[in-house]
Design an enzyme around this catalytic site. Structure first.
Site, short mmCIF file in Angstrom:
data_model
loop_
_atom_site.label_atom_id
_atom_site.label_comp_id
_atom_site.label_asym_id
_atom_site.label_seq_id
_atom_site.Cartn_x
_atom_site.Cartn_y
_atom_site.Cartn_z
N ARG A 57 0.83 -1.22 0.00
CA ARG A 57 0.00 0.00 0.00
C ARG A 57 0.86 1.26 0.00
NH1 ARG A 57 2.56 2.06 3.18
NH2 ARG A 57 2.59 1.96 5.44
N GLU A 63 -0.55 10.36 8.10
CA GLU A 63 0.57 9.52 8.57
C GLU A 63 0.71 9.58 10.08
OE1 GLU A 63 1.87 6.83 7.04
OE2 GLU A 63 2.35 8.19 5.40
N GLY A 153 8.60 0.78 3.41
CA GLY A 153 7.44 1.57 3.84
C GLY A 153 6.21 1.28 2.99
N ASP A 209 -2.44 -0.45 7.68
CA ASP A 209 -1.85 -1.25 6.62
C ASP A 209 -2.67 -2.50 6.34
OD1 ASP A 209 0.06 0.64 6.88
OD2 ASP A 209 1.62 -0.68 7.65
P1 ADP Z 1 7.68 -3.13 5.43
O1 ADP Z 1 6.46 -3.76 5.99
O2 ADP Z 1 7.60 -1.64 5.37
O3 ADP Z 1 8.12 -3.69 4.12
P2 ADP Z 1 8.88 -4.39 7.73
O4 ADP Z 1 10.21 -4.29 8.36
O5 ADP Z 1 7.69 -4.12 8.59
O6 ADP Z 1 8.89 -3.44 6.45
O7 ADP Z 1 8.68 -5.85 7.12
C1 ADP Z 1 9.69 -6.45 6.34
C2 ADP Z 1 9.86 -7.87 6.80
O8 ADP Z 1 8.71 -8.67 6.39
C3 ADP Z 1 11.03 -8.57 6.13
O9 ADP Z 1 12.23 -8.32 6.83
C4 ADP Z 1 10.63 -10.04 6.22
O10 ADP Z 1 10.88 -10.56 7.51
C5 ADP Z 1 9.10 -9.97 6.07
N1 ADP Z 1 8.72 -10.23 4.66
C6 ADP Z 1 7.99 -9.44 3.85
N2 ADP Z 1 7.81 -10.01 2.64
C7 ADP Z 1 8.43 -11.22 2.68
C8 ADP Z 1 8.63 -12.30 1.74
N3 ADP Z 1 8.17 -12.24 0.49
N4 ADP Z 1 9.33 -13.38 2.14
C9 ADP Z 1 9.81 -13.44 3.40
N5 ADP Z 1 9.68 -12.47 4.31
C10 ADP Z 1 9.00 -11.35 3.97
#
Ligand code: ADP
Ligand code: MG
Length: 422
Positions: A57, A63, A153, A209
């Site tokens: 999203r 925000e 983000g 989210d």
């Molecule tokens: P955002 O939600 O903004 O992308 P976050 O730090 O909250 O950042 O989430 C990122 C984390 O979500 C990654 O470090 C991983 O642990 C998990 N993640 C997201 N997508 C995947 C995916 N396709 N495969 C494995 N882990 C994922």
């Protein structure tokens, strides 16, 4: 003006453009479905029984106000987490993400210890879902692929949890020997995924989210009111308008950043003002009662209270197709996030400032929790000059030593389930 070397842009067609610029790569739902099914087959030598896609999203405006009972205006984008699932005849879970390609074998009872890395999102979703449905453990295979950059983000974590939740739901429903599970309503599903973030990822996030990932609609923003607990699709303010998204290349880390502190400061400001949340505080109340607050509480509260007002105004502007006013509110939102809420960073500020100067740009701001991640700008699609954008990104790259990536976006739909016959 369009850069002369490039064809005219349409937000969706731009995804197919052959451009020398570092775009965020994307693919259609059908391609992603094929990709995740292939990945699943490669890992588990079988075909999945269902595939669930959940989008990321962009928050247009509003925000850091979801956890203050405020209003927000996000939309789902054409970047997805894809989860393929199928039951196996064991009491084990086998799971793999394209992220590292490793196949993990886990006990189907998610209580056993803390699962590491990204598996904590699976553990949390599985555990909370099993508790809610009182479901005995069952064995399944699950594969994950994604077009969403992580830590940008754009809510890859919420998207992953929602896709896993839908996959668990469909896997259990498909098994005749298991009692059928009724799909819980949107708010309940969102709350479950929010609890996964709180309890398993240590991110004290709001609920925006998860809700938009679940309930976003094509060509619509989703106005969410966290006081009234309502969701209202708002038409995108003009079919000729797009959101230019640029990922700074700085990965945020909300768990270890100041996110929790911001939340606590807002709560203490509301308490001192005798309010249940900052939603019921007006700018006049805040100014009149400023001596009751520390300077920091005052600044944080001023962001929240003014951002809620801006978002309400922005919703009205969207309804009336007033894109220029909307752009101005986005500019103001960025200043407030940068100066009062202090969640921006120099890379975001630089890009917002520079992109703001591009022809046609109506407004620009950071989007998401901040401390890195992405910025957005609203502009008529046709006015994007790829040659100027290329120059801007090259300068950014050499100045900060980072690899920014961009995409033109319009609102897409929320999570979808694809059965193997679809
Ligand atoms: P955002 O939600 O903004 O992308 P976050 O730090 O909250 O950042 O989430 C990122 C984390 O979500 C990654 O470090 C991983 O642990 C998990 N993640 C997201 N997508 C995947 C995916 N396709 N495969 C494995 N882990 C994922
Ligand atoms: Mg996240």
């Amino acid at each position: 003006m369009i850069g002369s070397a490039f064809p005219q842009l349409n937000a969706r067609d731009s995804l197919q453009l052959v451009s020398p610029l570092p775009q965020i790569s994307t693919c259609s739902a059908a391609q992603l479905r094929e990709q995740v099914a292939r990945f699943y087959a490669g890992k588990f030598s079988n075909i999945p029984s269902s595939i669930c896609l959940a989008p990321g999203r962009i928050n247009l405006i509003g925000e850091h106000v979801d956890y203050n009972s405020g209003v927000v205006l996000p939309f789902a984008i054409d970047l997805h987490s894809a989860v393929a699932v199928g039951l196996n005849s064991t009491s084990l879970i086998r799971v793999s993400s394209q992220l590292d390609g490793v196949v993990h074998e886990l006990s189907a009872a998610p209580d056993a210890g803390r699962w590491p890395g990204w598996l904590r999102y699976l553990q949390g979703t599985l555990k909370l879902w099993s508790q809610r449905t009182e479901r005995p453990p069952f064995g399944f295979d699950l594969a994950v692929t994604s077009t969403l950059p992580m830590g940008a983000g754009l809510s890859s974590s919420a998207s992953l949890c929602v896709a896993i939740l839908s996959a668990l739901q469909t896997a259990a429903t498909g098994r005749a020997s298991l009692p059928q599970v009724e799909q819980p309503p949107t708010w309940e599903q969102a709350q479950l995924c929010q609890q996964v973030e709180h309890q398993f990822a240590n991110v004290p996030c709001g609920l925006m989210d998860q809700l938009v990932v679940l309930a976003g609609q094509r060509n619509h923003l989703l106005a969410i009111d966290f006081h009234e607990m309502t969701l209202e699709p708002i038409p995108w303010p003009g079919s000729d308008l797009s959101c230019l998204l640029i990922h700074t290349g700085v990965q945020h880390d909300l768990a270890t950043s100041e996110y929790g502190l911001r939340r606590a400061t807002c709560e203490s400001a509301a308490r001192k003002l005798g309010a249940l949340s900052l939603r019921s505080v007006t700018l006049e109340n805040l100014l009149a009662a400023s001596s009751a607050l520390t300077d920091l509480e005052f600044k944080r509260a001023r962001h929240v209270v003014s951002e809620i007002e801006r978002t309400m105004q922005a919703t009205a502007n969207c309804r009336a197709g007033q894109a220029e006013q909307l752009g101005r509110l986005m500019d103001e939102s960025h200043v407030s996030l940068r100066d009062d809420y202090e969640v921006s960073c120099m890379e975001l500020d630089y890009l917002v400032e520079q992109v703001r100067q591009l022809p046609g740009v109506l407004g620009a701001r950071m989007t998401g929790g901040g401390f890195g991640g992405s910025m957005i700008a609203l502009l008529p699609t046709q006015s994007l000059s790829l040659s100027l954008l290329e120059k801007l990104l090259a300068t950014y790259e050499s100045r900060f030593g980072l690899n920014p990536r961009w995409l033109l976006c319009q609102p897409s739909s929320g999570s979808i389930e694809l059965n193997s016959g679809d």
